[in-house]
Write a protein that holds these residues in place. Structure first.
Motif, PDB file in Angstrom:
ATOM      1  N   ASP A 142       0.985  -1.142  -0.085  1.00 48.43           N
ATOM      2  CA  ASP A 142      -0.108  -0.095  -0.181  1.00 48.43           C
ATOM      3  C   ASP A 142       0.901   1.158   0.002  1.00 48.43           C
ATOM      4  N   THR A 201       0.508   4.191   0.709  1.00 47.28           N
ATOM      5  CA  THR A 201       0.121   5.172   1.642  1.00 47.28           C
ATOM      6  C   THR A 201       0.516   4.813   2.875  1.00 47.28           C
ATOM      7  N   ASN A 202       1.346   3.670   3.020  1.00 42.59           N
ATOM      8  CA  ASN A 202       1.580   2.880   4.286  1.00 42.59           C
ATOM      9  C   ASN A 202       3.168   2.830   4.314  1.00 42.59           C
ATOM     10  N   GLN A 246       5.132   1.861   6.488  1.00 45.74           N
ATOM     11  CA  GLN A 246       5.766   0.383   7.046  1.00 45.74           C
ATOM     12  C   GLN A 246       6.025  -0.320   5.869  1.00 45.74           C
ATOM     13  N   GLN A 247       4.759  -0.531   5.129  1.00 50.12           N
ATOM     14  CA  GLN A 247       4.633  -1.300   3.800  1.00 50.12           C
ATOM     15  C   GLN A 247       5.735  -0.934   2.856  1.00 50.12           C
ATOM     16  N   GLU A 297      -2.346  11.261   0.346  1.00 51.76           N
ATOM     17  CA  GLU A 297      -1.648  10.118   0.554  1.00 51.76           C
ATOM     18  C   GLU A 297      -1.085   9.532  -0.658  1.00 51.76           C
TER      19      GLU A 297
END
Length: 257
Positions: free
Chosen positions: A69, A71-72, A74-75, A119
């Protein structure tokens, strides 16, 4: 002395976000055709990502798929680690992914759509920069390419969330170009117009529509023409171009000095 210019991305690794999308697929094939190994980012369409990976390996390039993702944070960092383990460092980053939503007027547009565009346009680019630019700085080389849009200049009704996200992205890329420039890293944007893709080819293409007729070249651009510009900016031929917003739309919008 005349010399033949050629886009040569041999021994380079390119990461394309949203690689399974209409434009992303053609970018991936084009950069691979120029010699690059390819990291194919996808969010949901694993089947298409695997199909595209097979196409690229059939060309004799290395390729991998990675789900995240955009917008994440950590990912995105997990994606960086996965790429480093399998293919090593990334030389070319193409920020192509964007969240799709239903356009309407400012008064009717849900606030969540403004958040999603910020995002996926701005924060995605920040996460990519934080993940991959430090290693580019160490190597004193790199290419960062963002896919923007002619809408960022048009500011038409019902485009507010998309335009706001892409104009925010534009500001970020211009600052990054100045911050990364001393390390011989170029940072540029490609701004497509309403582009012909496989989806249009399947349903039929009408060049007599009002949009095409308003374009100075009297036609819509193609996905391949967008990918060609990305390949140029990724190459050594564009080594002294940075901070640019380049419309690829037949002159439909023209940045002024």
């Amino acid at each position: 002395m005349n010399q033949t210019m050629q886009i040569d991305l041999s021994n380079k690794t390119a990461l394309i976000t949203g690689a399974t999308g209409d434009l992303g697929r053609v970018m991936a094939r084009t950069l691979a055709g120029c010699g690059a190994n390819i990291v194919l980012h996808y969010n949901n369409n694993e089947a298409k990502a695997r199909e595209l990976m097979q196409e690229i390996t059939n060309l004799g390039r290395r390729a991998m798929i990675v789900q995240a993702d955009v917008t994440n944070e950590q990912q995105m960092n997990e994606m960086k680690a996965a790429v480093a383990e399998e293919l090593g460092h990334v030389d070319i980053v193409v920020a192509n992914a964007v969240i799709q939503y239903q356009w309407t007027s400012i008064l009717e547009q849900p606030i969540a759509d403004y958040v999603s565009q910020f995002e996926s346009c701005v924060l995605q680019s920040v996460f990519l920069a934080k993940a991959f630019v430090p290693a580019m700085i160490e190597r004193k080389a790199g290419r960062v390419i963002g896919i923007n849009t002619e809408c960022a200049m048009q500011n038409f009704p019902n485009q507010s969330a998309y335009t706001a996200g892409k104009r925010g992205m534009d500001g970020l890329y211009r600052v990054l170009a100045k911050e990364a420039g001393e390390h011989q890293i170029t940072v540029n944007q490609v701004a497509p117009g309403w582009t012909i893709s496989d989806r249009d080819r399947a349903s039929g293409i009408d060049e007599n529509n009002p949009y095409a007729q308003s374009v100075p070249l009297k036609r819509r651009g193609t996905d391949q023409e967008i990918a060609n510009t990305v390949a140029f900016l990724a190459s050594d031929l564009a080594s002294f171009i940075t901070g640019a917003y380049i419309p690829v739309n037949g002159g439909n919008v023209m940045p002024a000095i």
